[in-house]
Scaffold this active site. Sequence first.
Site, PDB file in Angstrom:
ATOM      1  N   ILE A  61      13.586 -29.997 -65.454  1.00 50.37           N
ATOM      2  CA  ILE A  61      12.645 -29.741 -64.367  1.00 50.37           C
ATOM      3  C   ILE A  61      11.792 -28.520 -64.683  1.00 50.37           C
ATOM      4  O   ILE A  61      12.235 -27.605 -65.389  1.00 50.37           O
ATOM      5  CB  ILE A  61      13.404 -29.576 -63.025  1.00 50.37           C
ATOM      6  CG1 ILE A  61      12.462 -29.687 -61.826  1.00 50.37           C
ATOM      7  CG2 ILE A  61      14.245 -28.301 -63.006  1.00 50.37           C
ATOM      8  CD1 ILE A  61      13.169 -29.917 -60.505  1.00 50.37           C
ATOM      9  N   CYS A  62      10.568 -28.544 -64.187  1.00 45.73           N
ATOM     10  CA  CYS A  62       9.653 -27.409 -64.292  1.00 45.73           C
ATOM     11  C   CYS A  62       8.961 -27.281 -62.944  1.00 45.73           C
ATOM     12  O   CYS A  62       9.503 -27.699 -61.927  1.00 45.73           O
ATOM     13  CB  CYS A  62       8.665 -27.601 -65.444  1.00 45.73           C
ATOM     14  SG  CYS A  62       7.536 -28.994 -65.229  1.00 45.73           S
ATOM     15  N   ALA A  63       7.768 -26.736 -62.915  1.00 42.85           N
ATOM     16  CA  ALA A  63       7.062 -26.570 -61.647  1.00 42.85           C
ATOM     17  C   ALA A  63       6.540 -27.900 -61.109  1.00 42.85           C
ATOM     18  O   ALA A  63       6.709 -28.213 -59.931  1.00 42.85           O
ATOM     19  CB  ALA A  63       5.916 -25.579 -61.797  1.00 42.85           C
TER      20      ALA A  63
END
Length: 108
Positions: A61-63
């Site tokens: 996951i990232c932004a």
Amino acid sequence: MAREVDLETFAAAWGAGADVVDVREPEEYRAGHVPGARLAPLSALAAALPHVPRGRRVYVICASGNRSQWAADRLAVAGLDALSVAGGTRGWVGSGRPVVTGSAPGSV
């Protein structure tokens, strides 16, 4: 291109104890992350590879889902079963799911 998972599927996996790797920068992670997600910024992903769980699916996951696609591709090339979380942390927060701040539980 990395395989992607939608937020609903990710939320179910997270609820069942999935391994989550957050590839954002440390300051982004400290500002708010998925509970239990471990930090492995893109710049340190190669060094983190030996510490990423093997034999289990890893949710990256990232932004918003862009960096996580790149990272999931790299993890897949390294032989890991990695999925990018579509919508990222913004989508997670926007859907009303829990977020914690600070640096715990730590890096990969």
